[in-house]
Write an enzyme that holds these catalytic residues in place. Structure first.
Site, mmCIF file in Angstrom:
data_model
loop_
_atom_site.group_PDB
_atom_site.id
_atom_site.type_symbol
_atom_site.label_atom_id
_atom_site.label_comp_id
_atom_site.label_asym_id
_atom_site.label_seq_id
_atom_site.Cartn_x
_atom_site.Cartn_y
_atom_site.Cartn_z
ATOM 1 N N ASP A 1 49.725 48.475 33.219
ATOM 2 C CA ASP A 1 49.828 47.104 33.751
ATOM 3 C C ASP A 1 48.839 46.158 33.069
ATOM 4 O O ASP A 1 48.690 45.010 33.477
ATOM 5 C CB ASP A 1 49.629 47.080 35.276
ATOM 6 C CG ASP A 1 48.235 47.533 35.704
ATOM 7 O OD1 ASP A 1 47.429 47.927 34.824
ATOM 8 O OD2 ASP A 1 47.944 47.497 36.917
ATOM 9 N N HIS B 1 27.627 43.923 31.727
ATOM 10 C CA HIS B 1 28.848 43.113 31.871
ATOM 11 C C HIS B 1 28.568 41.611 31.870
ATOM 12 O O HIS B 1 29.499 40.811 31.766
ATOM 13 C CB HIS B 1 29.565 43.499 33.167
ATOM 14 C CG HIS B 1 28.762 43.175 34.388
ATOM 15 N ND1 HIS B 1 27.597 43.842 34.709
ATOM 16 C CD2 HIS B 1 28.922 42.237 35.358
ATOM 17 C CE1 HIS B 1 27.091 43.334 35.807
ATOM 18 N NE2 HIS B 1 27.873 42.356 36.230
ATOM 19 N N ASP B 2 27.299 41.225 32.011
ATOM 20 C CA ASP B 2 26.924 39.805 32.037
ATOM 21 C C ASP B 2 26.291 39.336 30.732
ATOM 22 O O ASP B 2 25.863 38.183 30.644
ATOM 23 C CB ASP B 2 25.915 39.537 33.169
ATOM 24 C CG ASP B 2 26.577 39.494 34.541
ATOM 25 O OD1 ASP B 2 27.776 39.220 34.606
ATOM 26 O OD2 ASP B 2 25.868 39.742 35.539
ATOM 27 N N ASP C 1 28.397 49.726 42.694
ATOM 28 C CA ASP C 1 27.830 48.380 42.607
ATOM 29 C C ASP C 1 27.837 47.799 44.020
ATOM 30 O O ASP C 1 28.897 47.644 44.626
ATOM 31 C CB ASP C 1 28.684 47.516 41.675
ATOM 32 C CG ASP C 1 27.857 46.481 40.929
ATOM 33 O OD1 ASP C 1 26.940 45.914 41.562
ATOM 34 O OD2 ASP C 1 28.123 46.234 39.750
ATOM 35 N N ASP D 1 43.373 51.730 30.948
ATOM 36 C CA ASP D 1 44.550 51.456 31.793
ATOM 37 C C ASP D 1 45.446 52.691 31.776
ATOM 38 O O ASP D 1 45.971 53.059 30.734
ATOM 39 C CB ASP D 1 45.278 50.226 31.231
ATOM 40 C CG ASP D 1 46.634 49.987 31.884
ATOM 41 O OD1 ASP D 1 46.866 50.518 32.984
ATOM 42 O OD2 ASP D 1 47.453 49.271 31.276
ATOM 43 N N ASP E 1 41.736 51.045 35.317
ATOM 44 C CA ASP E 1 41.829 51.543 36.693
ATOM 45 C C ASP E 1 41.045 52.844 36.858
ATOM 46 O O ASP E 1 40.499 53.397 35.899
ATOM 47 C CB ASP E 1 43.299 51.729 37.088
ATOM 48 C CG ASP E 1 44.101 52.457 36.015
ATOM 49 O OD1 ASP E 1 43.648 53.518 35.564
ATOM 50 O OD2 ASP E 1 45.175 51.953 35.624
ATOM 51 N N GLU F 1 19.299 44.544 40.713
ATOM 52 C CA GLU F 1 19.377 43.418 39.784
ATOM 53 C C GLU F 1 18.528 42.303 40.379
ATOM 54 O O GLU F 1 18.870 41.749 41.418
ATOM 55 C CB GLU F 1 20.824 42.950 39.614
ATOM 56 C CG GLU F 1 20.923 41.803 38.618
ATOM 57 C CD GLU F 1 22.266 41.096 38.642
ATOM 58 O OE1 GLU F 1 22.655 40.554 37.605
ATOM 59 O OE2 GLU F 1 22.925 41.068 39.707
ATOM 60 N N ASN G 1 48.195 53.124 33.903
ATOM 61 C CA ASN G 1 49.560 52.929 34.432
ATOM 62 C C ASN G 1 50.315 51.783 33.759
ATOM 63 O O ASN G 1 51.348 51.335 34.268
ATOM 64 C CB ASN G 1 49.520 52.731 35.954
ATOM 65 C CG ASN G 1 48.743 51.475 36.349
ATOM 66 O OD1 ASN G 1 48.105 50.844 35.505
ATOM 67 N ND2 ASN G 1 48.795 51.123 37.625
ATOM 68 N N ASP H 1 23.512 44.258 43.287
ATOM 69 C CA ASP H 1 23.757 42.960 42.668
ATOM 70 C C ASP H 1 22.828 41.893 43.244
ATOM 71 O O ASP H 1 22.691 41.788 44.472
ATOM 72 C CB ASP H 1 25.225 42.588 42.906
ATOM 73 C CG ASP H 1 25.650 41.351 42.157
ATOM 74 O OD1 ASP H 1 25.648 41.379 40.926
ATOM 75 O OD2 ASP H 1 26.004 40.357 42.819
#
Length: 555
Positions: A25, A327-328, A98, A21, A29, A254, A23, A199
């Site tokens: 928040d 990520h899965d 992706d 991150d 990013d 995938e 910035n 994907d």
């Protein structure tokens, strides 16, 4: 075997929301990624796959896209993207986007038009059907629990969504849809991106009559039911002609539900479709039939059989992709090895040795190179993953298949959120990921496991990954050598050879905390160590392999 740069590459997957991150928040990013290019270059990777950064309502963390040519506001601007792309290229790193084109968001302009009326020009961009006897058109289930159909009052019909109801499936049988997708892909290639991770690409062609399938644990047929439909190869060959041949791209599909025979078509060496596929058969070794929600342990003999099937099955025909994490998937050191303080480092290095020494292109998921672990979640309220939250609601609260305690145990082992907690940069507040509380909790072990601690430690997991990556660039045998399994019946040892001409390597990995006696093949007894995760011992006929030990011998 034909040599290609993408066979010799090492791909690093970034999940932008959780990487860095910039910035304040609480959300990672694009500028945060740009900041960390030196780190990626030091690791030695030469391709970065970005999970989706497109404009999205964020129902499924960006995999529900409402504008394919805009950047999600939380991640920055298109100018930020261009700056990141330029920085990556300056560091010798290619960028893979992706590509999520099995479905869009229900907030995409195409779908907003499609649902207005049955004769809208965009109606046929999606898959609409009448119900049967007051129920869904068939028994297909969504990946995220429940039926794969959503009733729409406006036109008294159902639309198909193999994922969230906010992710309606596109109708790839409509040539206009394909043209729209190909046009968008060419737009990104012209921008300078280097390829696509596609994907659930094996789902784009549906069986025309949408037949019922075999019901699973929740009464619905698996969302993989439509996989490898009748036109999928035809559509990918069209994509190759109209898009992918326009640049020197790297492509990986995938392919949930893919078989070895289908993979040979998707990723065959004539490059009419894709360079390689992700298959998930080895990810199901610790599942029960159609149910991944279990704390069953992996059987190493079964894991070896599956990985060997793919290594030998694609040999000289197609190309493998190599991975333990994405990520899965949960964190591999917690899933397949031992994340306790005693064995954390050696077992993370062992897993890396095992997969990186195989034939194929290795994929490293952010934090895997540090040995990041699963997360000690204590409440369903801490989860952000739609799949986990829906499964808890359905299997605990509605159907009472599991108790709350059982389901929490399964989620702590298998939830996708294990891989989605913030990257652990240092031991400062919020692991150096952000200056404020992040969108999802930080793993409490960040003070022990973080990049700052590992980068300058020659014995760290990070620097072991660096060595593996450097070896792959130095030694063609690691990329192109053939693979052969030894000791298939051992419950603790994964041993295999790699062969290229007169060169030969022996890979030995102990997946247990036991000491195991192993006979070393004669041709390697006068050899030398290429890499090892323990201090190197004497090479002899009988060797005692220590807990989670891994080493590679060169003949």
């Amino acid at each position: 075997m034909e040599k290609r740069w993408w066979k010799e590459s090492i791909v690093y997957q970034i999940y932008p929301r959780s990487f860095k991150d910039s910035n304040g928040d609480g959300i990672g990013d694009l500028n945060g990624i740009t900041e960390k290019m030196d780190y990626l270059e030091k690791l030695g990777v030469n391709v970065v796959w970005l999970s989706p950064v497109y404009q999205s309502p964020n129902d499924d963390n960006g995999y529900d896209i409402s504008d394919y040519r805009a950047i999600m506001t939380e991640f920055g601007t298109m100018e930020d993207f261009d700056r990141m792309l330029a920085a990556a290229h300056e560091h010798g790193i290619k960028i893979v986007m992706d590509l999520v084109v099995n479905h869009t968001s229900d907030e995409h302009p195409w779908f907003i038009e499609s649902r207005k009326s049955k004769d809208n020009p965009y109606r046929d961009y999606y898959i609409w059907r009448d119900g049967k006897d007051g129920k869904e058109p068939n028994n297909w289930g969504s990946c995220f629990s429940g039926p794969a159909w959503e009733y729409d009052e406006e036109t008294d019909m159902y639309y198909l969504h193999l994922f969230s109801k906010k992710q309606p499936d596109l109708n790839w049988d409509n040539p206009k849809v394909r043209e729209e997708v190909f046009d968008m892909m060419n737009w990104w290639l012209e921008k300078g991106v280097d390829g696509f991770r596609m994907d659930v690409i094996s789902l784009i062609s549906k069986k025309p009559d949408l037949p019922d399938g075999k019901p699973g644990i929740n009464g619905y047929a698996s969302f993989n039911e439509p996989a490898n439909g009748p036109h999928v190869h035809e559509y990918l060959q069209e994509m190759r002609e109209k898009v992918l041949n326009n640049a020197d791209t790297i492509t990986v599909g995938e392919c949930s539900g893919v078989t070895l025979e289908e993979a040979k078509k998707y990723a065959r060496s004539d490059e009419k479709e894709l360079n390689m596929v992700f298959q998930f058969e080895h990810m199901d070794v610790d599942a029960d039939a159609d149910n991944k929600w279990t704390d069953k342990k992996m059987d190493l003999r079964e894991m070896k059989a599956v990985l060997t099937k793919w290594q030998k099955g694609l040999e000289d025909i197609a190309w493998n992709s190599l991975f333990w994490e994405n990520h899965d998937q949960p964190r591999s050191v917690s899933r397949y090895a031992d994340d306790s303080a005693k064995y954390h480092d050696v077992s993370a290095k062992m897993l890396a040795t095992c997969i990186h020494m195989m034939q194929g292109t290795p994929y490293v998921y952010q934090g895997e190179e540090l040995g990041m672990t699963n997360v000690p979640f204590t409440s369903i309220d801490q989860f952000r993953d739609l799949d986990s939250i829906n499964a808890y609601r359905e299997l605990v609260e509605e159907q009472h298949v599991f108790t709350a305690e059982e389901m929490m145990r399964y989620l702590c082992r298998k939830s996708r959120d294990n891989a989605r907690t913030p990257f652990q940069w240092d031991d400062s507040a919020y692991a150096g990921f952000s200056t404020v509380e992040p969108w999802i909790m930080v793993n409490p072990n960040y003070k022990e496991i973080n990049a700052k601690k590992q980068v300058d430690d020659p014995e760290s997991v990070f620097n072991y990954y660096r060595k593996l990556i450097a070896l792959r660039k130095e030694k063609e045998i690691i990329v192109y050598g053939t693979y052969d399994l030894l000791l298939p019946e051992s419950e603790e040892i994964y041993m295999y050879t790699r062969t290229l001409g007169e060169e030969k390597l022996l890979v030995v990995c102990n997946f247990s905390e036991k000491e195991v006696a192993v006979e070393i093949p004669e041709e390697f007894r006068k050899g030398s160590y290429l890499i090892a995760n323990y201090p190197e011992g004497e090479i002899k006929e009988q060797m005692t392999i220590r807990p989670y030990e891994a080493f590679v011998l060169e003949k």
